[in-house]
Design an enzyme around this catalytic site. Structure first.
Site, PDB file in Angstrom:
ATOM      1  CD  GLU A   1     -77.841  18.372 -59.819  1.00 43.26           C
ATOM      2  OE1 GLU A   1     -79.032  18.699 -59.695  1.00 43.26           O
ATOM      3  OE2 GLU A   1     -76.896  19.131 -59.517  1.00 43.26           O
TER       4      GLU A   1
ATOM      5  CD  GLU B   1     -81.495  16.654 -56.444  1.00 47.40           C
ATOM      6  OE1 GLU B   1     -81.447  17.889 -56.608  1.00 47.40           O
ATOM      7  OE2 GLU B   1     -80.488  15.941 -56.364  1.00 47.40           O
TER       8      GLU B   1
END
Length: 689
Positions: free
Chosen positions: A158, A311
């Site tokens: 991320e 995810e």
């Protein structure tokens, strides 16, 4: 999957759809690992991501390495036929790095150091950090680059770190020098004659640190661009090291959908496949709509090809103020939505619920209560269903509708000096997207520079910043027969965020047939009147609410072309009688411009008229009830109920459910969080066509 130089086709051909989770074996006793693998096999998991947060375990101190545990778990996973996406652990440096080298730590805009003890505690511009990140990446790539279990590489996690420290200031100045070439050019681009901001030396230039009042908007825009480029450089540096040792294995990173901190169109050209994280919010009933739009963004980033959901949450997360659990069945429809919109797999964070640390209350495939739980049973059932859907692996889910979106424009449009903070870019995107969702139509979210030839309809909900080149391309596409709908506050600024002189939006005036002279954010509601001859007016006659109002935004517009006609006008207030929405015939195409926050019913009718004029047909069902999603991939139609209540749908013709083999139609009732994957009885479309 959307691969630039590699291919996952051999993997998807062998494994079918990917099904997996982040796995953190270092958090658990080694003797429990075989049991973990048994549970993975039971759930149908064929891919796990390892090592995302393992830097301190792999390199407990400078110069000291410990790979034994990773060797052993990789061997066990390979023996258990579980593929591995091996991550570089560079998102979370070990404490020793920040302690020994404080220059690696980031600072916020006020100059406060952000210390270790959490994660993401690094400055993207720190030379010491970048060196350490390259070192750990090289160590992993050298050791595991040809390991038979490793089928994918995952760089960082991320990526979104921002720092305002002195080393970052120096890197920012270097970036600006490369962009502008001289101080004179920079001063011109930044408009530094305003507020006596003219720079006389490069050393004077800083990141936008805490200041007494508003920052220079172009400085802020350039710092966001610089930060995005810096994050991309971190990715490409690690990617290139991995490719030296693992040339045949794809490399990616996990994006975060509509994340403000990085321009993902620039990342899309550098990754071997598009991977994204998406977390539905069970406390928000319409969260699935933003999820669908996010999945369509991923497909746009992937050029219409498959991508990967890296995810998602099996149930609750730990980072929202009120962490609602998912209702029974919601996990399934959330996952199938991503699959229907082009994902070649479903992955969860995480496999086993942490017993300690900041994510101990984050849900997992295996909760603390173990396998005899609702969540584990639902995950296992989904794993079984994905085997039935494996024929979709590798098939695209292209759309004939584009939504133009640009991170530069997003950053510029929400500058605090703009007329209103209530006309949010993402809100606009969702408002224009919802009428398509209601019709079962998907989109691809693409950059304004994208080739538009493969699209029949283009929506432009919000493009405050639009270059002349991109405006000319859109105008030419409409002239040749394209259909476009443009939202308010679009086409106003150049690439520096400078407002264009003259009536707005000058670069689109010929296409739209309308120009304006003033933006008028609304303090209260203003009535709207629909043209009886336009599509919105016809819908009003068919039962649309009579008292339509704008409540956030209005623009003072006038018709610019004899081919233009108002489809909605302001009925009250200072703009009474003036156009609020305009339709214009431009060449062989048609363009609409909407100069207000048009109510959902009227906006939906205009978008519906554009859909019809573009010749796009609605598949499977003529109408969809609230909370029902319809998306098509590979000739199969996913009908998903995101509601805890049953929903009834009328199908256009008899259809067969791929999962059960049952025939349905014309009326079908979807159970709460129910899902069907339909093939029309008379639909002979082949997979992949």
């Amino acid at each position: 999957m959307h691969l630039r130089s590699h291919g996952l086709n051999p993997l998807t051909q062998q494994a079918g759809l990917l099904f997996g989770a982040d796995y953190n074996p270092e958090q658990w006793p080694e003797e429990s690992w075989p049991e973990d693998i048994r549970l993975m096999q039971q759930a149908g998991i064929n891919l796990v991501t390892l090592g995302v947060f393992s830097w301190a375990r792999l390199q407990p101190s400078e110069g000291k390495w410990d790979f034994g545990w990773l060797d052993r778990i990789l061997a066990l996973l390979h023996e258990g036929n579980i593929n591995v996406c091996l991550a570089t652990p560079t998102a979370s440096p070990p404490p020793w790095l920040g302690h020994r080298f404080p220059s690696t730590l980031p600072t916020d805009a006020s100059g406060t150091t952000l210390w270790y003890g959490s994660r993401n505690q690094f400055s993207p511009s720190s030379a010491v950090y970048r060196s350490a990140a390259r070192q750990v990446t090289a160590a992993l790539a050298e050791r595991y680059g040809k390991h038979p279990a490793v089928v994918m590489w995952h760089v960082g996690n991320e990526l979104g770190q921002v720092s305002h420290d002195d080393e970052t200031a120096g890197a920012f100045r270097g970036w600006l020098l490369r962009r502008y070439g001289s101080l004179d050019n920079l001063n011109s681009a930044w408009g530094t004659t305003f507020w006596s901001q003219g720079y006389s030396s490069w050393e004077e230039i800083l990141p936008p640190r805490t200041a007494p009042y508003l920052h220079n908007p172009t400085q802020v825009l350039d710092f966001k661009r610089f930060t995005s480029d810096s994050l991309l450089k971190l990715f490409t540096a690690e990617r290139d090291i991995i490719r030296q040792h693992s040339p045949d294995v794809p490399v990616t990173t996990n994006l975060m959908g509509f994340f403000r901190g990085a321009d993902y169109f620039s990342f899309a050209g550098e990754t071997d496949l598009i991977g994204n994280n998406w977390y539905t919010d069970p406390a928000q009933p319409q969260t699935w709509e933003l999820g669908a739009l996010t999945h369509d963004l991923c497909r746009g980033l992937a050029g219409g090809q498959p991508w990967l959901l890296m995810e998602s949450a099996p149930s609750a997360v730990n980072w929202r103020p009120h962490n609602s659990a998912k209702e029974a069945g919601a996990l399934r429809v959330d996952s199938l939505s991503a699959l229907a919109r082009g994902s070649d797999g479903i992955c969860f964070f995480q496999f086993r619920q942490s017993a300690f640390g900041a994510e101990r209350f984050h849900s997992a495939v295996v909760p603390l209560a173990g396998e005899d739980t609702r969540v584990f049973r639902e995950v296992s059932a989904l794993g079984s269903e994905l085997q039935d859907l494996r024929l979709l692996a590798g098939t695209p889910a292209p759309s004939r509708i584009a939504v133009l979106f640009d991170w530069d424009s997003w950053w510029a449009a929400e500058s605090p000096d703009c007329p209103s903070d209530r006309l949010g870019v993402l809100d606009q995107l969702q408002a224009y997207y919802q009428p398509l969702l209601r019709r079962g139509l998907s989109v691809e979210v693409v950059h304004p520079a994208a080739a538009l030839d493969r699209f029949d309809l283009v929506l432009v909900p919000s493009l405050f910043l639009l270059t002349e080149e991109h405006a000319e391309a859109l105008t030419g596409w409409v002239h040749e027969g394209g259909i476009a709908v443009v939202g308010p506050f679009s086409g106003l600024a150049d690439s520096n965020g400078h407002l264009r002189q003259g009536r707005f939006p000058a670069v689109l005036a010929g296409m739209l047939g309308v120009t304006g002279e003033e933006w008028r954010p609304l303090a209260g509601s203003v009535g709207l009147e629909l043209s009886q001859s336009g599509p919105a007016g016809r819908a009003a006659n068919a039962g649309m609410p009579a008292n339509l109002e704008a409540s956030v935004w209005s623009e003072d517009l006038r018709l610019h072309s004899s081919s233009a006609a108002a489809v909605a006008t302001f009925a009250s207030g200072p703009l009474a009688g003036k156009p609020a929405a305009v339709r214009n015939r431009h060449g062989r195409g048609t363009a609409w411009y909407i100069g207000c926050d048009l109510p959902a019913a009227a906006l939906g009718d205009i978008v519906g008229a554009a859909v019809a004029e573009a010749g796009l047909t609605v598949p499977v069902a003529a109408e969809l009830p609230d909370d029902v999603e319809l998306a098509t991939r590979g000739g199969y139609h996913f009908l998903l109920n995101h509601s805890p209540e049953p929903r009834t749908v009328r199908l256009k013709e008899q259809s067969v459910d791929l999962l059960s083999g049952d025939s349905h139609g014309p009326d079908i009732t979807l159970e709460p969080y129910g899902a069907l994957v339909l093939k029309n009885s008379f639909d002979h479309t082949e997979i992949g066509n």
